[in-house]
Design an enzyme around this catalytic site. Structure first.
Site, short mmCIF file in Angstrom:
data_model
loop_
_atom_site.label_atom_id
_atom_site.label_comp_id
_atom_site.label_asym_id
_atom_site.label_seq_id
_atom_site.Cartn_x
_atom_site.Cartn_y
_atom_site.Cartn_z
N LYS A 170 -44.00 75.28 -83.28
CA LYS A 170 -44.48 76.62 -82.98
C LYS A 170 -45.74 76.58 -82.12
CE LYS A 170 -45.91 80.84 -85.48
NZ LYS A 170 -45.96 81.46 -86.81
N ASP A 187 -39.58 84.54 -91.02
CA ASP A 187 -40.94 84.07 -90.79
C ASP A 187 -40.83 82.69 -90.16
OD1 ASP A 187 -43.54 83.17 -90.83
OD2 ASP A 187 -43.76 83.20 -93.01
#
Length: 618
Positions: free
Chosen positions: A88, A27
């Site tokens: 991200k 993740d």
């Protein structure tokens, strides 16, 4: 149907059956990242940063090396320009888009195709920053599992576009990983919950992480996980709620201008404190105040409304009503906020499920899928039917967009459509591939352009050109165009405008191999320097308190001499030299440490007798 268990945090790891291949689910989060695996039917998250399973998604670049995780996060206040947080959010964005975010990093060229930041280690891209996080997770997993990973599943927000997905895959490849699949985060959560609960039905997955928000509607039916619709906001997450708190504090401070970066950094801790408290005291740069949960929630409602709108839209796309939803799953650490849970409960008219840690559920689901894809099958195969988050199409005359594959189409998929020329004698056609829901080219995202040449000259509208779109299981696109009468064909594997090309990735991989030895040595040196600095700081503080009471003048002189030796060797010495002086100093301080411990025990026992410490046994 294949059955898996979910291991609780801290549960003793089970021995791995060596006949099985080693697979992991990763993740890659905005705030924190995790790695998980399946061992003997048990899905578990693995230690990734010291004793913790959560690895802060923070990377710091220094002249002598790169640090990832909590140590990097702690340096963010003192070295913000070289410490990358929430990287991200930068994946798949152009330099101009990154420049508009007003981040504290040194962007080298705000008009470049790829955003590059200046650091003491040279220029780095968001892909390279993310690769450092992925590599740290993979290294931790391989150390725990005592073997090399055969494959990984990496999760991405369901609303990530093609550029962001490709950038994520590039980062994984750069980290040396074999990517089995990119998996939508809500789908991964459904895998973990669906198998854990052994329950069919229609589920809403409400995923509010550090930097992105996703809502997905999934149908679960006997092991088949089908995404009916998906939506969200790739620029909305816990960071934005932190910004709300930061703004509240600045307003309360009035004319006193508080440091922006330090304020944003501290706001996260205040937000987390408000999860369990009605009020929280704040202090920053000498200013003191208080924030109440209700005033924060009132200010944050504009953000919550953005999630409500996305949820309503996802329900409409799935042609469902609130009553059709059987369960709601919460994903992401930001869903711990009471205002978020109340919003979800009110919107869907039911309390959300919370019995799997929202921080871990995505990684656990990805691990289960990785275990299947790598070949460790148990019983029936698990079938996942993801969807594409945004429509894909072509530019047609007049700057219009003709959609070929519509959003929420199940993938993998292939669709073809015929087009024609619009001028007499036209012998070439530019194929402009676009992504988005708007009708005009200027309102959609350009993914790629290529030409089909050799079309026989005909009157306008006579040529028949078949354009085929193919989207693989990772949500990545390839497009081909074929003139039907001649068979002339042209095709492209869509490489997003803001991704790295193959040569750049190859160069980075080559350099990572070439410099592996230097990087390892630099890391070892820095680790020894940090250990030495910590030992010196501890002894300086201890001497200030107890040096005169517990040491003779001669003993103190010997200890301070060893401290000075270490202090001198720290900046320029080798890791071996520093390690030797650390050992000498540790040995020289043993007597002092023992006396401090004895003094502490005597102080704790003063005024008590043994009966005061009787403990009732169960």
């Amino acid at each position: 149907m294949a059955l898996f268990q979910i291991a609780e945090p801290g549960q003793s790891p089970l021995p791995h059956e060596q006949l099985f291949k080693l697979a992991a689910g990763i993740d890659l989060g905005t705030t924190n990242s995790l790695v998980a695996t399946v061992r003997n039917g048990v899905a578990e998250t693995l230690v990734a940063d010291g004793d913790h399973t959560l690895l802060p998604s923070v990377v710091r670049y220094q002249v002598d090396g790169v640090t990832v995780g909590q140590s990097a996060r702690e340096a963010a206040e003192v070295d913000p320009s070289n410490t990358f947080i929430s990287a991200k959010r930068l994946l798949g964005r152009s330099a101009a888009e990154v420049a508009a975010l007003n981040l504290p990093y040194h962007l080298m060229d705000d008009q470049a195709r790829v955003a590059r930041f200046k650091t003491p280690r040279g220029a780095v891209t968001p892909v390279e920053i993310s690769a450092e996080i992925l590599k740290a997770l993979a290294d931790s997993a391989e150390s725990t599992l005592a073997g090399e990973l055969d494959g990984v599943v990496v999760t991405v927000p369901a609303y990530f576009d093609d550029a962001q997905r490709q950038a994520t895959k590039d980062a994984a490849i750069l980290a040396g990983l074999k990517v089995l699949r990119l998996l939508n985060e809500p789908t991964a959560a459904a895998v973990a919950y669906g198998l854990d609960q052994k329950q069919d039905g229609t589920v809403a997955v409400y995923d509010l992480g550090g930097g992105t928000f996703d809502i997905s509607i999934l149908a679960l039916n006997r092991g088949v996980f089908e995404v009916l619709s998906t939506g969200g906001d790739s620029a909305l997450g816990g960071d934005d709620f932190d910004a709300v708190i930061a703004e509240l504090v600045q307003k309360k401070a009035g004319a006193q201008l508080l440091p922006r970066h330090k304020l944003q950094f501290a706001a996260r801790a205040w937000r987390e404190a408000l999860t369990d408290n009605e009020k929280v005291s704040v202090e920053i740069d000498g200013w003191r105040g208080e924030i109440a949960r209700d005033e924060f929630e009132q200010a944050a409602d504009v953000l919550l409304e953005r999630t409500r709108k996305a949820c309503r839209r996802a329900l409409r796309d799935a042609k469902l009503k609130t009553d059709d939803i059987h369960n709601v799953i919460l994903v992401g650490g930001a869903t711990r906020m009471p205002c978020v849970r109340n919003t979800v409960a009110t919107l869907f008219a039911r309390e959300p499920l919370t019995n799997v840690d929202p921080d871990r559920v995505v990684a656990l689901g990805a691990a289960i899928q990785a275990d299947v894809l790598v070949g460790n099958k148990r019983g029936d195969d698990l079938l996942l039917l993801d969807v594409i988050p945004l429509s894909l199409g072509l530019e047609t005359m007049g700057g219009l967009v003709e959609k070929v594959i519509h959003r929420n189409s199940t993938i993998p998929t292939a669709r073809a459509q015929e087009f024609t020329t619009y001028r007499d004698g036209q012998t070439a056609m530019v194929i402009h591939v676009l992504q988005g829901e708007r009708e005009l080219v200027n309102d959609c995202r350009s993914l790629a352009k290529f030409e089909l040449r050799g079309i026989p000259p005909m009157v306008a509208g006579a040529a028949r050109i078949k354009v085929t779109f193919q989207v693989d299981a990772d949500g990545l696109l390839s497009v081909s165009a074929r003139e039907q009468s001649t068979g002339i064909e042209s095709q492209i594997q869509v490489k997003p405008s803001y991704g790295l090309d193959d040569d750049e990735i190859a160069t980075m991989l080559r350099l990572s191999f070439e410099r592996a030895g230097d990087d390892k040595a630099a890391r070892a040196l820095r680790e020894q320097q940090v250990e030495g600095e910590q030992l010196l700081e501890m002894l300086i503080a201890a001497l200030a308190v107890d040096g005169e009471k517990l040491l003779s003048a001669n003993e103190r002189a010997i200890l301070e001499t060893e401290m000075e030796h270490l202090r001198k060797v720290l900046p320029l010495g080798s890791s071996l030299e520093i390690g030797k002086h650390i050992s000498h100093l540790a040995k020289a301080s043993e007597t002092f440490a023992a006396r401090r411990m004895d003094a502490s025990v005597r102080s704790a026992l003063a005024g008590h007798n043994v009966n005061d410490f009787d403990v009732e046994k169960n």
